[in-house]
Design an enzyme around this catalytic site. Structure first.
Site, PDB file in Angstrom:
ATOM      1  N   LYS A 115       0.820  -1.218   0.000  1.00  0.00           N
ATOM      2  CA  LYS A 115       0.000   0.000   0.000  1.00  0.00           C
ATOM      3  C   LYS A 115       0.848   1.260   0.000  1.00  0.00           C
ATOM      4  CE  LYS A 115      -4.376  -1.777   0.827  1.00  0.00           C
ATOM      5  NZ  LYS A 115      -5.726  -1.723   1.243  1.00  0.00           N
ATOM      6  N   LYS A 197      -3.536 -10.811  -7.021  1.00  0.00           N
ATOM      7  CA  LYS A 197      -4.776 -10.935  -6.245  1.00  0.00           C
ATOM      8  C   LYS A 197      -5.894 -10.076  -6.847  1.00  0.00           C
ATOM      9  CE  LYS A 197      -6.079  -8.638  -2.346  1.00  0.00           C
ATOM     10  NZ  LYS A 197      -6.197  -8.101  -0.992  1.00  0.00           N
ATOM     11  N   LYS A 200     -10.343  -4.750  -5.286  1.00  0.00           N
ATOM     12  CA  LYS A 200     -11.324  -3.748  -5.714  1.00  0.00           C
ATOM     13  C   LYS A 200     -10.663  -2.417  -6.063  1.00  0.00           C
ATOM     14  CE  LYS A 200     -12.513  -3.208  -0.865  1.00  0.00           C
ATOM     15  NZ  LYS A 200     -13.205  -4.015   0.115  1.00  0.00           N
TER      16      LYS A 200
HETATM   17  P1  ATP Z   1      -8.112  -3.739  -1.400  1.00  0.00           P
HETATM   18  O1  ATP Z   1      -8.133  -4.679  -2.538  1.00  0.00           O
HETATM   19  O2  ATP Z   1      -8.691  -2.399  -1.716  1.00  0.00           O
HETATM   20  O3  ATP Z   1      -6.798  -3.673  -0.715  1.00  0.00           O
HETATM   21  P2  ATP Z   1      -9.555  -5.777  -0.195  1.00  0.00           P
HETATM   22  O4  ATP Z   1     -10.405  -6.148  -1.364  1.00  0.00           O
HETATM   23  O5  ATP Z   1      -8.392  -6.640   0.162  1.00  0.00           O
HETATM   24  O6  ATP Z   1      -9.085  -4.287  -0.328  1.00  0.00           O
HETATM   25  P3  ATP Z   1     -10.485  -5.854   2.539  1.00  0.00           P
HETATM   26  O7  ATP Z   1     -11.560  -5.118   3.224  1.00  0.00           O
HETATM   27  O8  ATP Z   1      -9.099  -5.440   2.892  1.00  0.00           O
HETATM   28  O9  ATP Z   1     -10.610  -5.690   0.995  1.00  0.00           O
HETATM   29  O10 ATP Z   1     -10.664  -7.434   2.725  1.00  0.00           O
HETATM   30  C1  ATP Z   1     -11.769  -8.050   3.315  1.00  0.00           C
HETATM   31  C2  ATP Z   1     -11.585  -9.549   3.336  1.00  0.00           C
HETATM   32  O11 ATP Z   1     -11.565 -10.082   2.007  1.00  0.00           O
HETATM   33  C3  ATP Z   1     -10.287 -10.021   3.992  1.00  0.00           C
HETATM   34  O12 ATP Z   1     -10.569 -11.124   4.835  1.00  0.00           O
HETATM   35  C4  ATP Z   1      -9.424 -10.429   2.840  1.00  0.00           C
HETATM   36  O13 ATP Z   1      -8.513 -11.449   3.200  1.00  0.00           O
HETATM   37  C5  ATP Z   1     -10.447 -10.952   1.849  1.00  0.00           C
HETATM   38  N1  ATP Z   1      -9.979 -10.838   0.449  1.00  0.00           N
HETATM   39  C6  ATP Z   1      -9.670  -9.691  -0.212  1.00  0.00           C
HETATM   40  N2  ATP Z   1      -9.292  -9.963  -1.481  1.00  0.00           N
HETATM   41  C7  ATP Z   1      -9.351 -11.315  -1.630  1.00  0.00           C
HETATM   42  C8  ATP Z   1      -9.068 -12.209  -2.735  1.00  0.00           C
HETATM   43  N3  ATP Z   1      -8.667 -11.775  -3.915  1.00  0.00           N
HETATM   44  N4  ATP Z   1      -9.253 -13.528  -2.531  1.00  0.00           N
HETATM   45  C9  ATP Z   1      -9.684 -14.001  -1.326  1.00  0.00           C
HETATM   46  N5  ATP Z   1      -9.947 -13.215  -0.260  1.00  0.00           N
HETATM   47  C10 ATP Z   1      -9.794 -11.887  -0.392  1.00  0.00           C
END
Ligand code: ATP
Ligand code: LTN
Length: 333
Positions: A115, A197, A200
């Protein structure tokens, strides 16, 4: 005698509509734990401001995140659901824990490195101490298990290390938490760059599926997913990351094993397979989307649910903060 249920805690940031990665890696699993465990789920708005947010937008996304969690099956009769900033004890405990967390260990956190590279113009201290606030979220409630996607394992392990260090220094206070990571779906990859990964915050909208996407959009995104040119549906993460990612998604959606899926699409092209994956996602999301729209329109219900959740959480959290304050030697009258 009735044995006490173990505690589960997890949180999600209200930084935008949830992706299919958020759903399969985390959110989808949360309602499944409600009967066996004592569950607490939190919309972590304080974590969200580690990256610059538009205030009106953050407020709106907080409601949307809570509505999506309820629509996904979190039942406020069984679990606590609340917004992090409504329970001030998270920030209170975070300060004490930050005095028991080392600069070096925080510097090693992968999410901080990612980040700060992504937001080079705003490497604020909140971004650095993010995992300490997350440790506070978890440790406040005597949490045993933390259901998260694979990317959060490192943060849960850090929470455990901080807890152990505090317990050693001041006597037994915190339960040592463990991550609970799904066997399939823990790391859903980008549809455009399947070695990255799904996120969003990706600038390419075709790389992720949102839980709020229409059926048409979901179909289009899967059809344009990057695969390979050998035309065989086979699970091989190293050599066929795109197809393997789609197989992972289809497997969680249908409960089929990788071997079942290979057999089902034997001799068929990627077109047929992609359509089937998209349809499985559309079918699974449809009832969640309908429920989401219904709940989001009922602001009074949403607010009363979150208010009730925050009140109950405060009660539990307050006791723990008092105990911690006593242990570290803050004068109490
Ligand atoms: P950003 O992508 O903006 O960094 P994020 O999508 O990771 O944010 P968070 O709120 O940080 O969103 O994550 C919420 C939950 O979703 C966490 O438990 C995280 O491990 C899970 N998660 C996020 N992206 C993935 C993915 N690609 N596959 C599986 N689990 C995910
Ligand atoms: N850091 C997590 C969100 C999060 C969380 C938590 C998850 C904040 N506090 C407590 C589990 C438990 C993320 O970035 N996905």
């Amino acid at each position: 005698m009735e044995t006490q249920k173990k505690r589960v805690f997890s949180g999600i940031q209200p930084t935008g509509a949830f992706t299919l990665g958020n759903y399969l890696g985390a959110v989808r699993n949360w309602p499944l734990l409600q009967d066996e465990y004592d569950c607490i789920y939190c919309v972590v708005d304080q974590h969200a401001i580690t990256v610059r947010q538009t205030p009106a937008d953050l407020r709106k996304k907080t409601y949307e995140a809570a509505a999506m969690l309820l629509a996904s099956g979190i039942d406020p009769q069984k679990s606590l659901l609340f917004v992090q900033s409504h329970v001030p004890q998270h920030a209170q405990l975070s300060w004490v824990l930050s005095c028991n967390a080392q600069f070096g260990e925080l510097s090693r956190m992968t999410q901080f490195k990612d980040k700060s590279a992504k937001h080079a113009d705003n490497i604020n201290t909140g971004l650095f101490t993010y995992p300490v606030l997350m440790a506070a979220d978890i440790l406040l409630y005597g949490t045993h298990y933390v259901p998260v996607g694979g990317d959060q394992k490192q943060h849960v392990e850090l929470a455990r290390d901080i807890a152990q260090r505090f317990n050693n220094a001041y006597s037994e206070t915190f339960v040592l938490p463990e991550p609970m990571i799904p066997k399939v779906g823990a790391r859903i990859m980008s549809l455009q760059e399947p070695t990255k990964k799904m996120s969003k915050s990706d600038s390419n909208e075709k790389s992720f599926v949102l839980m709020t996407d229409s059926a048409d959009v979901i179909m289009k995104k899967f059809k344009s997913a990057v695969t390979d040119s050998d035309g065989i549906v086979r699970y091989d993460v190293e050599n066929k990351p795109g197809i393997s990612n789609l197989m992972g998604i289809y497997s969680v959606m249908t409960g089929k094993t990788m071997a079942d899926i290979e057999k089902e699409f034997d001799g068929q092209g990627y077109g047929t397979f992609k359509t089937a994956v998209a349809e499985s996602v559309i079918t699974a999301l449809k009832p969640v989307q309908d429920e989401y729209n219904r709940i989001l329109a009922d602001k009074a219900y949403l607010e009363s649910t979150l208010k009730d959740g925050a009140q109950k959480a405060q009660y539990v959290a307050n006791k723990l903060v008092n105990k911690v304050y006593r242990k570290v030697g803050f004068a109490q009258f």
